[in-house]
Motif scaffolding. Structure first.
Motif, mmCIF file in Angstrom:
data_model
loop_
_atom_site.group_PDB
_atom_site.id
_atom_site.type_symbol
_atom_site.label_atom_id
_atom_site.label_comp_id
_atom_site.label_asym_id
_atom_site.label_seq_id
_atom_site.Cartn_x
_atom_site.Cartn_y
_atom_site.Cartn_z
ATOM 1 N N ARG A 107 -18.935 14.574 -11.058
ATOM 2 C CA ARG A 107 -19.044 15.769 -9.691
ATOM 3 C C ARG A 107 -18.452 15.456 -8.568
ATOM 4 O O ARG A 107 -17.657 16.247 -7.816
ATOM 5 N N SER A 108 -18.617 14.075 -8.043
ATOM 6 C CA SER A 108 -18.300 13.754 -6.531
ATOM 7 C C SER A 108 -16.958 12.938 -6.618
ATOM 8 O O SER A 108 -16.541 12.919 -5.571
ATOM 9 N N ALA A 109 -16.618 12.804 -7.661
ATOM 10 C CA ALA A 109 -15.223 12.071 -7.751
ATOM 11 C C ALA A 109 -14.184 13.027 -7.041
ATOM 12 O O ALA A 109 -14.075 14.207 -7.064
ATOM 13 N N GLY A 110 -13.118 12.327 -6.321
ATOM 14 C CA GLY A 110 -12.209 13.339 -5.627
ATOM 15 C C GLY A 110 -12.287 13.269 -4.171
ATOM 16 O O GLY A 110 -11.278 13.813 -3.621
ATOM 17 N N LYS A 111 -13.487 13.130 -3.821
ATOM 18 C CA LYS A 111 -14.037 13.192 -2.542
ATOM 19 C C LYS A 111 -13.391 12.043 -1.703
ATOM 20 O O LYS A 111 -13.011 11.080 -2.165
ATOM 21 N N GLN A 145 -8.675 4.116 7.056
ATOM 22 C CA GLN A 145 -8.072 4.219 5.900
ATOM 23 C C GLN A 145 -8.787 5.512 5.113
ATOM 24 O O GLN A 145 -9.865 5.194 5.174
ATOM 25 N N GLU A 146 -8.001 6.359 4.355
ATOM 26 C CA GLU A 146 -8.716 7.355 3.661
ATOM 27 C C GLU A 146 -8.491 6.703 2.084
ATOM 28 O O GLU A 146 -7.679 6.503 1.653
ATOM 29 N N LEU A 147 -10.061 6.715 1.630
ATOM 30 C CA LEU A 147 -9.877 6.347 0.335
ATOM 31 C C LEU A 147 -10.597 7.486 -0.541
ATOM 32 O O LEU A 147 -11.363 8.109 -0.224
ATOM 33 N N THR A 148 -10.139 7.495 -1.841
ATOM 34 C CA THR A 148 -10.520 8.419 -2.688
ATOM 35 C C THR A 148 -11.846 7.956 -3.596
ATOM 36 O O THR A 148 -11.420 6.890 -4.058
ATOM 37 N N VAL A 149 -12.552 8.842 -3.837
ATOM 38 C CA VAL A 149 -13.629 8.278 -4.629
ATOM 39 C C VAL A 149 -13.367 8.434 -6.326
ATOM 40 O O VAL A 149 -12.879 9.510 -6.470
ATOM 41 N N GLU A 150 -13.424 7.555 -6.740
ATOM 42 C CA GLU A 150 -12.998 7.711 -8.380
ATOM 43 C C GLU A 150 -14.234 7.973 -9.241
ATOM 44 O O GLU A 150 -15.591 7.259 -9.244
ATOM 45 N N VAL A 151 -14.232 8.220 -10.461
ATOM 46 C CA VAL A 151 -15.142 8.204 -11.556
ATOM 47 C C VAL A 151 -15.574 6.879 -11.939
ATOM 48 O O VAL A 151 -14.667 5.839 -12.196
ATOM 49 N N ALA A 152 -16.783 6.524 -12.051
ATOM 50 C CA ALA A 152 -17.326 5.305 -12.230
ATOM 51 C C ALA A 152 -17.416 4.998 -13.945
ATOM 52 O O ALA A 152 -18.048 5.715 -14.737
ATOM 53 N N THR A 153 -16.465 4.267 -14.112
ATOM 54 C CA THR A 153 -16.118 3.903 -15.791
ATOM 55 C C THR A 153 -16.015 2.515 -15.798
ATOM 56 O O THR A 153 -15.853 1.745 -15.064
ATOM 57 N N PRO A 154 -16.603 1.919 -16.789
ATOM 58 C CA PRO A 154 -16.464 0.310 -17.087
ATOM 59 C C PRO A 154 -15.202 -0.332 -16.448
ATOM 60 O O PRO A 154 -15.240 -1.440 -15.913
#
Lengths: 350, 350
Positions: B43-47, B54-63
């Motif tokens: 839901r929050s990934a991509g923010k 520096q601009e960082l992109t939030v990614e989906v947490a996977t193993p």
């Protein structure tokens, strides 16, 4: 014995937060008075107040206003009580005083009717109404003391701003608006009117109610400690209090730890003791998220008790959460109850 | 021993109230990382999040996102930790977990660096960050335990809504506005997201944080009880807690009663012990109305202690008032401190 047809009641501090509740309580309980005199400082005199459809004018409180008064309910600050209560008594009135002026005077009974109504027999004209936070706690503790004894009480309070008067209520509301709308503000009332510093109360918690004593406790904390011992007739009870002001308009809450004189008692047995206790409403069902909260207690006369549980280490130790309307049971209602008890016990002479 | 030039840190739950503070704390403390990976739910990934310009992109947490990660700071709820922390460990990361998922696991150290930093030596990949209300209390109690021993603790808390996440902060603000402007409102988040009933928090006090246990205590209260014993290595310590949610945005306060193992100690001696204690700031001058308050603690890493006074009946008993920013020392800052300690002790291997 009083002839109720001729009962003359006066309210001193009639325009304050507690005084207004006293008038409402006299009306809502249909108190058997025939004349009601409303008194205040010069500043508030002249104001009009409705009582049972009749418009009454607030008059300046002076000694002669107590001529013919049978019961005078005082809630206009300790200074006013110290000056005018003896004048009222001199003129034949019984004073029920809601300030701290006479509470620890050994000639003055300090009364919560559910706990020590019989102390009224020893009055010498003045009866003191205890501090709001003390009243609700002793109402909850008394049925436990009676059945099991009581050796220790440690209480932390969560107190509403209305205990500090109308100005504190206004300050909370205005300051909250200022913060939400991004405006500057400057605290002027809380924690203690007339103390050196004033702090933000909106969205905050202030661990100071009333001024500090030499021993590091506040006067409010010492009131809870000393008054509890006096009302419960337990001079050797271990009591400690920490009193904290919250951004709540009305309704004091208390986290109370206590130890009884008996081991092997269950939380369920404590609950049973409180189910039938006078002035207490048990609200205690964790499975259904039922427990007392200040917003639910507003406008009610009872003391609400919940979150009762046995301490995990101390066999005679228990925890509970006690909530009540600080303007009603904490002040106006307890004062009117004392007046009712005075009539019931035949202690108002004409 | 880590080569700091290659330190890869991940934050799981990067868009939550605590996660955002973790990122800010890593930046403000100039944490020696070379790569920062921000993870969240779908839901929050991509923010986008700024870190050191520096601009960082939030990614989906996977193993697989934990490949190459040295330290992973988790604060995305117990479910996420239970699922992904072992995956991160499997891939060589050390997990610092801010949820309650592993705190009472005997193979997992529960660490407050000022109290039990050396427990980090026993880690098996996961280190638990204690509950916010526990952390600030043990930081204040540890210097006292060290010098005088500690036998009993009874605490009543005054907790801010941000401990319950961003949605609770929004609920407090919106509800407060609704009440001030006379609008209807319907509580949806507090006291516990996902519990059966929701109650008004604005201008109220709710004696429930987290769900109820069978014994009548809430899970939050049991966390304080059990975690305190574990962190302080005092399995037989008597501890009891009553946890209460207040209309405060950030900053937990605690009214703490404690008993030491020595008699004849003065409040002044307790004050002296705290003056030099790591992570503690003494704010205790009643004569000048100096004591800690939540609004003053916001944004600060320290634990503030005041209102220290000796009990009037119990010679080894004392009362104090402990305040800290629940998102910082209570969560983000303590997690980053643990990461710092791991580096200092040479426990991050590559």
């Amino acid at each position: 014995m009083t002839n109720n047809k001729d009962l003359h009641v006066a309210v001193v501090g009639a325009t304050g937060a507690v005084g207004m509740q006293m008038i409402q309580t006299l009306e809502s309980t249909d108190f058997p008075l025939t004349k009601l005199t409303l008194l205040s400082s010069e500043r508030s005199a002249g104001k009009k107040v409705m009582y049972k459809g009749q418009e009454l004018t607030v008059e300046v409180a002076t000694p002669d206003k107590f001529e013919g008064v049978d019961i005078a309910l005082f809630s206009a600050g300790g200074g006013v009580s110290k000056e005018l209560a003896p004048e009222a008594v001199k003129r034949g009135a019984i004073v029920v005083d809601n300030t701290s002026a006479f509470r620890m005077d050994e000639n003055v009974p300090l009364v919560v009717p559910e706990v020590n109504e019989n102390d009224l027999y020893n009055h010498n004209g003045i009866i003191a109404n205890p501090n709001c936070s003390t009243i609700q706690m002793v109402v909850a503790l008394e049925p436990i003391r009676k059945a099991l004894g009581l050796s220790k009480v440690i209480v932390s309070t969560y107190q509403a701003v209305s205990g500090s008067g109308v100005a504190a209520i206004t300050e909370l509301k205005e300051q909250t608006k200022d913060i939400l709308e991004g405006r500057e503000f400057s605290p002027k009332v809380l924690p203690v009117k007339g103390d050196k510093k004033h702090y933000q109360i909106a969205f905050n918690a202030i661990p100071q109610i009333d001024k500090f004593e030499e021993n590091g406790f506040t006067f409010e904390e010492m009131k809870m400690i000393n008054e509890t011992k006096k009302i419960m007739h337990l001079p050797d009870l271990h009591v400690a209090a920490t009193c904290v002001r919250l951004p709540v308009e009305t309704g004091h809450s208390e986290s109370v730890y206590f130890e009884t004189n008996q081991n092997g008692i269950s939380a369920e047995e404590i609950r049973e003791l409180l189910t039938t206790a006078p002035g207490v409403v048990l609200e205690d069902n964790p499975a259904e998220q039922v427990y007392p909260m200040p917003v639910n207690a507003v406008g009610k006369n009872e003391v609400f008790v919940g979150r009762i549980r046995k301490d995990l280490d101390q066999d005679n130790g228990f925890h509970m959460w006690v909530v009540s309307d600080n303007l009603l049971k904490g002040a106006a209602w307890n004062s009117v109850q004392i007046a009712q008890s005075l009539l019931k016990l035949g202690l108002v002479s004409k």
